[in-house]
Design a protein around this motif. Structure first.
Motif: not given
Length: 623
Positions: A391-415
């Motif tokens: 939808l927002w058409r962000w560059h894949w690298l930006v998505v990887a950095l932003v969403a990937g960063g959030f996912l790492m934090v989420d995984l740490a708390f979930f674990s």
């Protein structure tokens, strides 16, 4: 929120948001820091540990709530609505023709299922933690904590059927007072030990993580309690708008929470023994009883927001086809969001009572809390990544950095919370699994049923061609409700076979739920003249709307079809499910689907059709 709205309206929306949206996260100071240092995995109360934990709490709030939800995810609104199912509907529309659509649907449904586990724990832990303040007043009150908690929660669930409009008017002022008190208590404590403010530096969090890797990992399971309710900012966006929620968060809620947490930290620096209940020990002795009363009121409001959210999720699930029809009572003539769902209400009540009586303290319940929240946050991150790309058409690298960063934090708390599964974390997971099974079974069962009904139906074109002049056609109107837009409804064939009559005017009505919250009036109806007195009417509703077929049909006059509902008969087909070993679903799921179908709310009442105008005909279907 329009820029043309008056300051008075904006102020009302901000106060309303403070009263409804922030109750859960706003009552986290009651137990978050206490559980970090004195919970199932206690941390020694040293200056380095206090500063490290405070820094972790501050930056967790900033990353997961301020940045992730308030700034980024709240941009992904579905016609103004938020929440897991609204986000699911948005992403489903973008991945409809993709192989990822099934995975996306499962993720969104599981997030909604986890919400039910969370909505059961929040009232129990919140009210218990507030009433436990009586033990700080005097240990002699310890025996009254459970009875008072049970009484408060029972009263809360009992008043749901009366609607929350009147009580809701008090929510904003009470919660404004609550956050003001949080800030005042924090400031008074910080003033005595201002060195605690050094914890704003993220280096203290990094040093704590590096010096005590295993201990800090365990601490994450309690630190996440500080952000429980953060997802509510997105879920309740449709009620108040983005700008009022963001203004309330950055203008009052965030500063008050941070100041109170740091005030508790300052108290622990001065008196490590205060770890038994650092929140209530912030207050002077004379203020303890009023503080317990205010905290109880705040936790009741937090619980009310979660219960109302459960009602909204139930309605969305029904409209999107994940739950059978159920009784939904509109408790306000003006506010669409004020509804009451009896089945959901009393199911939640029984679960909350079981939690209170089973765990008996907020510390025990804290082990069960967090796993559902972190699971939901992790799924939201995955879904928002689809939005960023498609939808927002962000560059894949930006998505990887932003969403990937959030996912790492989420995984740490979930674990970190996964370690608490044996101590109570199993409960929300079990509820989530049961809810997920029910939601997906109904969705799949309806798909199989519709497919079977389509196979058994007679093509409408062939049927119309077979109508002869020998069939009696009295000058009346018959409306047949059908989910199949192509074939002849089974109820019509049964009526013709048994009664040997065909009404002069026949309207085939299909109700469709769009993947948007509210459908514009101009798009509500689509009418097609099929010839020989037959019409096909498609009525569209959003997933936040309550269907009303008679009201919709009264608008048909503008499309050239005059209807007198007082002389119109509505024919409804009730499918009687027969489980079989045919390919489709496991036999036990087919039996579950059959039981759910039997207990589904009457289509007559759900679609608000006058019961004296309805003829119901049964059809046996083997799936």
């Amino acid at each position: 929120m329009s820029t043309t709205d008056s300051p008075q309206k904006l102020g009302g929306l901000v106060i309303g948001a403070i009263g409804v949206v922030f109750g859960d996260i706003g009552t986290s100071p009651l137990y978050a820091l206490k559980e970090t240092f004195a919970g199932h995995h206690p941390i020694p109360v040293t200056a380095a540990a206090v500063l490290g934990v405070l820094s972790l709490i501050f930056w967790t709030i900033m990353i997961l709530v301020s940045l992730k939800y308030v700034i980024i995810i709240m941009r992904a609104d579905n016609r103004g609505e938020g929440g897991s199912l609204a986000l699911l509907a948005l992403v489903t529309g973008m991945t409809k023709d993709s192989r990822l659509s099934h995975l996306v649907a499962l993720l969104g449904v599981f997030a909604a299922a986890l919400f039910y586990g969370d909505s059961m724990i929040t009232p129990a832990i919140s009210v218990l933690s507030a009433v436990e303040g009586l033990e700080v007043v005097t240990p002699r009150f310890a025996g009254f904590v459970l009875p008072i908690t049970i009484a408060v929660l029972t009263a809360l669930f009992a008043i749901q059927k009366r609607g929350t409009g009147v009580v809701g008017m008090l929510f904003g002022p009470v919660m404004c007072t609550w956050f003001g008190v949080l800030a005042v208590l924090g400031v008074l404590s910080i003033a005595q030990h201002p060195e605690v403010m050094a914890a704003l530096n993220p280096l203290y969090a990094v040093q704590f993580l590096a010096a005590h890797p295993w201990l800090s990992f365990l601490a994450l399971g309690a630190v996440v309690l500080a952000v429980t309710g953060g997802e509510a900012l997105y879920t309740d966006m449709g009620h108040f708008g983005k700008f009022p929620i963001r203004l309330a968060w950055f203008g009052l809620i965030l500063p008050a929470l941070v100041i109170n947490y740091f005030g508790q930290g300052a108290l622990l620096l001065a008196d490590p023994a205060a770890v038994q209940n650092p929140f209530f020990l912030l207050a002077p002795t004379w203020a303890l009883i009023p503080l317990v009363v205010l905290a109880t009121m705040a936790t009741v409001i937090a619980s009310q927001a979660v219960i109302s959210g459960a009602f909204s999720v139930a309605r969305q699930a029904v409209q999107l086809g994940y739950l059978p029809r159920m009784l939904i009572v509109q408790t306000s003539g003006s506010a669409m969001g004020q509804i009451y769902v009896p089945f959901t209400n009393w199911t939640l009540y029984l679960a909350v009572m079981a939690l209170v009586l089973g765990f008996q303290s907020s510390s025990s319940l804290a082990a069960a809390y967090g796993i559902a929240v972190t699971g939901t946050m992790m799924i939201d991150t995955i879904l928002i990544a689809f939005v960023m790309v498609l939808l927002w058409r962000w560059h894949w690298l930006v998505v990887a950095l932003v969403a990937g960063g959030f996912l790492m934090v989420d995984l740490a708390f979930f674990s970190a919370n996964a370690i608490k599964i044996p101590q109570g974390g199993w409960f929300p997971l079990a509820i989530g699994l049961v809810s997920f099974t029910v939601l997906t079974t109904w969705k799949r069962g309806r798909q199989l049923l519709f497919r079977k009904m389509a196979e058994l139906s007679v093509p409408l074109k062939a049927f119309l061609g077979s109508i002869g002049s020998d069939i009696p056609r009295p000058p009346t109107t018959a409306v047949f409700l059908t989910s199949n837009r192509e074939g002849v409804p089974a109820a019509l064939l049964h009526n013709l076979a048994h009664n040997r009559v065909l009404h002069a005017r026949v309207v085939l009505v299909t109700v469709v739920t769009a993947e948007i919250p509210v459908v514009d009036a101009a798009d509500r109806l689509a009418l097609t003249d099929l010839g020989k007195g037959f019409h096909r009417l498609i009525i569209q509703y959003g997933f936040m709307e309550q269907p009303n077929i008679p009201a919709a049909m009264q608008q048909c006059a503008a499309l050239g079809l005059e209807l007198d509902l007082m002389t119109t008969s509505f024919f409804v087909s009730r499918e009687i499910i027969i489980p079989s070993l045919q390919p489709g679903m496991a036999l036990w799921r087919e039996r579950l689907f059959k039981q759910m179908s039997k207990n589904a709310h009457s289509a007559t009442e759900f679609f608000q059709i006058p019961s004296n105008r309805v003829v119901e005909l049964g059809t046996q279907v083997e799936i």
